[in-house]
Design a protein around this motif. Structure first.
Motif, mmCIF file in Angstrom:
data_model
loop_
_atom_site.group_PDB
_atom_site.id
_atom_site.type_symbol
_atom_site.label_atom_id
_atom_site.label_comp_id
_atom_site.label_asym_id
_atom_site.label_seq_id
_atom_site.Cartn_x
_atom_site.Cartn_y
_atom_site.Cartn_z
ATOM 1 N N ALA A 281 0.833 -1.209 0.000
ATOM 2 C CA ALA A 281 0.000 0.000 0.000
ATOM 3 C C ALA A 281 0.864 1.254 0.000
ATOM 4 C CB ALA A 281 -0.929 -0.009 1.215
ATOM 5 N N ARG A 282 1.990 1.225 0.750
ATOM 6 C CA ARG A 282 2.884 2.381 0.767
ATOM 7 C C ARG A 282 3.487 2.615 -0.624
ATOM 8 N NH1 ARG A 282 5.919 0.841 4.605
ATOM 9 N NH2 ARG A 282 5.005 2.097 6.276
ATOM 10 N N ALA A 283 3.852 1.539 -1.291
ATOM 11 C CA ALA A 283 4.409 1.689 -2.638
ATOM 12 C C ALA A 283 3.371 2.273 -3.602
ATOM 13 C CB ALA A 283 4.909 0.334 -3.141
ATOM 14 N N ILE A 284 2.110 1.890 -3.409
ATOM 15 C CA ILE A 284 1.049 2.450 -4.263
ATOM 16 C C ILE A 284 0.898 3.944 -4.007
ATOM 17 C CG2 ILE A 284 -1.415 2.352 -4.785
ATOM 18 C CD1 ILE A 284 -1.252 -0.652 -3.943
ATOM 19 N N TYR A 285 0.954 4.334 -2.720
ATOM 20 C CA TYR A 285 0.839 5.753 -2.389
ATOM 21 C C TYR A 285 1.989 6.549 -2.994
ATOM 22 C CZ TYR A 285 -3.145 6.304 0.757
ATOM 23 O OH TYR A 285 -4.402 6.419 1.271
ATOM 24 N N GLU A 286 3.189 5.977 -3.014
ATOM 25 C CA GLU A 286 4.333 6.672 -3.599
ATOM 26 C C GLU A 286 4.087 6.991 -5.070
ATOM 27 O OE1 GLU A 286 7.173 7.896 -2.625
ATOM 28 O OE2 GLU A 286 6.978 7.423 -0.498
ATOM 29 N N ARG A 287 3.511 6.056 -5.788
ATOM 30 C CA ARG A 287 3.192 6.301 -7.189
ATOM 31 C C ARG A 287 1.996 7.244 -7.337
ATOM 32 N NH1 ARG A 287 2.175 0.285 -8.617
ATOM 33 N NH2 ARG A 287 1.363 1.160 -10.558
ATOM 34 N N PHE A 288 1.048 7.116 -6.413
ATOM 35 C CA PHE A 288 -0.183 7.898 -6.494
ATOM 36 C C PHE A 288 0.085 9.394 -6.379
ATOM 37 C CE2 PHE A 288 -3.856 9.483 -3.799
ATOM 38 C CZ PHE A 288 -4.635 9.817 -4.887
ATOM 39 N N VAL A 289 0.929 9.806 -5.413
ATOM 40 C CA VAL A 289 1.163 11.238 -5.209
ATOM 41 C C VAL A 289 1.970 11.846 -6.355
ATOM 42 C CG1 VAL A 289 0.984 11.089 -2.712
ATOM 43 C CG2 VAL A 289 3.208 10.766 -3.800
ATOM 44 N N LEU A 290 2.626 11.023 -7.146
ATOM 45 C CA LEU A 290 3.331 11.544 -8.315
ATOM 46 C C LEU A 290 2.416 11.643 -9.527
ATOM 47 C CD1 LEU A 290 6.743 9.655 -7.978
ATOM 48 C CD2 LEU A 290 6.186 11.989 -7.261
ATOM 49 N N VAL A 291 1.460 10.722 -9.622
ATOM 50 C CA VAL A 291 0.511 10.781 -10.739
ATOM 51 C C VAL A 291 -0.517 11.889 -10.505
ATOM 52 C CG1 VAL A 291 -1.289 9.503 -11.967
ATOM 53 C CG2 VAL A 291 0.828 8.356 -11.317
ATOM 54 N N HIS A 292 -0.979 12.019 -9.255
ATOM 55 C CA HIS A 292 -1.942 13.068 -8.896
ATOM 56 C C HIS A 292 -1.306 13.971 -7.835
ATOM 57 C CE1 HIS A 292 -5.306 11.293 -11.117
ATOM 58 N NE2 HIS A 292 -4.885 10.125 -10.685
ATOM 59 N N PRO A 293 -0.422 14.866 -8.236
ATOM 60 C CA PRO A 293 0.303 15.684 -7.246
ATOM 61 C C PRO A 293 -0.556 16.827 -6.711
ATOM 62 C CG PRO A 293 0.997 16.254 -9.460
ATOM 63 C CD PRO A 293 0.006 15.138 -9.618
ATOM 64 N N GLU A 294 -1.436 16.491 -5.810
ATOM 65 C CA GLU A 294 -2.279 17.488 -5.168
ATOM 66 C C GLU A 294 -2.032 17.445 -3.663
ATOM 67 O OE1 GLU A 294 -6.326 16.976 -6.295
ATOM 68 O OE2 GLU A 294 -5.861 16.801 -8.439
ATOM 69 N N ILE A 295 -2.259 18.557 -3.012
ATOM 70 C CA ILE A 295 -1.959 18.661 -1.582
ATOM 71 C C ILE A 295 -2.791 17.679 -0.772
ATOM 72 C CG2 ILE A 295 -2.217 20.216 0.403
ATOM 73 C CD1 ILE A 295 -1.218 22.463 -1.360
ATOM 74 N N LYS A 296 -4.056 17.526 -1.123
ATOM 75 C CA LYS A 296 -4.908 16.616 -0.352
ATOM 76 C C LYS A 296 -4.415 15.176 -0.432
ATOM 77 C CE LYS A 296 -8.188 15.903 -4.137
ATOM 78 N NZ LYS A 296 -9.614 15.928 -4.540
ATOM 79 N N ASN A 297 -3.792 14.789 -1.546
ATOM 80 C CA ASN A 297 -3.284 13.422 -1.674
ATOM 81 C C ASN A 297 -2.021 13.221 -0.829
ATOM 82 O OD1 ASN A 297 -5.358 12.855 -3.487
ATOM 83 N ND2 ASN A 297 -4.149 13.506 -5.243
ATOM 84 N N ARG B 259 8.603 16.389 2.579
ATOM 85 C CA ARG B 259 8.729 16.220 1.128
ATOM 86 C C ARG B 259 7.672 17.028 0.386
ATOM 87 N NH1 ARG B 259 8.152 10.148 -0.066
ATOM 88 N NH2 ARG B 259 7.957 11.011 -2.162
ATOM 89 N N ALA B 260 6.465 17.038 0.931
ATOM 90 C CA ALA B 260 5.392 17.801 0.283
ATOM 91 C C ALA B 260 5.712 19.289 0.282
ATOM 92 C CB ALA B 260 4.067 17.531 0.994
ATOM 93 N N CYS B 261 6.264 19.805 1.387
ATOM 94 C CA CYS B 261 6.624 21.228 1.439
ATOM 95 C C CYS B 261 7.702 21.548 0.403
ATOM 96 C CB CYS B 261 7.093 21.601 2.839
ATOM 97 S SG CYS B 261 5.800 21.497 4.107
#
Length: 401
Positions: free
Chosen positions: A211-227, A250-252
């Motif tokens: 699940a963590r690996a999926i999140y790593e890809r997810f925040v790069l595909v949909h780079p939005e603050i809420k994600n 990292r988000a900052c």
């Protein structure tokens, strides 16, 4: 005789252009309403009551002979084929035909009809769904997989196909197959809900690392603050506090100062509050207030004030209140630069803080706003700005030059 004929000619109506006499219009003698009025509802009710002949239902056809059954099927098939021949692009005719064959337990014929319909219009979502549902309903797993493979290849942007495909694999206990389907889906970079479904499936089977690996890809595909915030909350929920803090940092760095939103700083500070790291939370609020534009920091001020009231001392609370008042004065002078009363209040506040450089900067900004007209009242207030500026430099800044 001659007199009688003349009289008849005079009494006859004048002929029309076609040579025919114009008919007389019937005269209504009594235009008063009738004593008994009849409504439309009463007319309909009486018509229903006086209906002598009832419509009989169609007779139920009972088939007891195989030869009669074959004749019945032949007639029905001929009717369906005629409807399809009239309009081949009307997909409801194909679906009704296939469903009727399914009701007759003629699965091969039903498959053949669905295949013909798919060849006719391969982009019709309804036909694919009905086809796959028929196979799943009769537990034809391999046929269902084949259909889903074909439809997601032809229409990869239709999320409904992917959802049903993964759900079927998971219900069959084939988690590896469901994961493989999800991976094929993620290659198309679908919407956010698809990624969340993938994460939830992995969490159902306690696969936190996946699940963590999926999140790593997810925040790069949909780079939005809420994600990014959702990713950090996921780490915190699974007791990875250091990982959650790194994700916020990292988000900052990822959004920088140009694309930053106050929501990220607020979420970061609240995370530190939950971890009892009040000094970190205070530092985040101060760091954010220095970088976020004042007109976009309403929620930030509100949360900062609430934090200091709960966890700060008297000096920190006063500092927050002063920051809030400074923000209000900035808004007032920005809206009306010739509002000298607001400038005086703002300068009085800055002098109370004993910050010489900041106060001097505010004075310079204030005296730069020359009155637009020759009105005596405005110039009097403007001259007092210069007098106060000179007194400040002499008495507070100790700079007589």
């Amino acid at each position: 005789f001659i007199r009688l004929s003349l009289t008849l000619k005079m009494a006859a109506p004048p002929p029309s252009k076609q040579g025919r006499p114009i008919p007389k219009v019937a005269q209504v003698k009594n235009k008063l309403p009738a004593d008994v009025q009849i409504t439309a509802e009463q007319l309909l009710r009486e018509a229903k009551e006086r209906q002598l002949e009832s419509v009989r239902p169609a007779p139920v056809q009972k088939i007891t002979d195989p030869e009669e059954l074959n004749d019945f099927r032949l007639r029905k098939r001929k009717g369906y084929e005629d409807n399809i021949r009239k309009n081949r692009l009307q997909m409801t005719n194909w679906i009704k035909y296939a469903q009727w064959e399914e009701s007759q337990n003629e699965f091969e014929r039903s498959r053949s009809i669905y295949e013909r319909a798919v060849d006719e219009d391969p982009r019709c979502v309804t036909v694919w769904l009905k086809y796959a549902e028929m196979e799943m309903k009769h537990k034809q797993v391999n046929h269902s997989r084949n259909i889903f493979d074909r439809c997601v290849t032809v229409l990869p942007r239709v999320n409904q196909f992917w959802y049903k495909y993964t759900y079927m694999e998971e219900m069959l206990g084939n988690v590896a197959g469901a994961r493989q389907v999800f991976e094929r889906w993620m290659e198309w970079e679908p919407d956010e809900q698809a990624w969340h479904s993938y994460v939830k499936m992995e969490l159902r089977y306690k696969e936190v690392e996946r699940a963590r690996a999926i999140y790593e890809r997810f925040v790069l595909v949909h780079p939005e603050i809420k994600n990014w915030i959702r990713y950090a909350i996921f780490e915190e929920k699974h007791n990875f506090i250091g990982g959650a803090r790194k994700i916020f940092e990292r988000a900052c760095d990822f959004f920088g100062d140009d694309n930053m939103d106050e929501k990220l700083y607020v979420a970061f500070a609240k995370f530190e509050e939950r971890q009892k790291e009040h000094e970190r939370a205070r530092a985040i609020y101060k760091y954010a207030l220095e970088r976020i534009p004042k007109d976009s920091a309403q929620e930030l001020f509100k949360n900062y004030t609430s934090h200091e009231k709960k966890f700060g001392d008297r000096l920190s609370i006063e500092g927050v209140i002063l920051s809030k008042r400074r923000f209000q004065y900035e808004e007032e002078v920005k809206a009306n630069p010739e509002n000298y009363d607001a400038w005086f209040d703002y300068l009085r506040l800055m002098e109370a803080e004993s910050d010489v450089e900041s106060t001097r900067e505010i004075y310079e900004r204030a005296i730069a706003n020359v009155p637009p007209s020759a009105e005596k009242r405005l110039w009097r207030r403007y001259i007092y700005l210069w007098i106060n500026y000179a007194l400040f430099e002499e008495l507070e800044a100790k700079d007589s030059d």
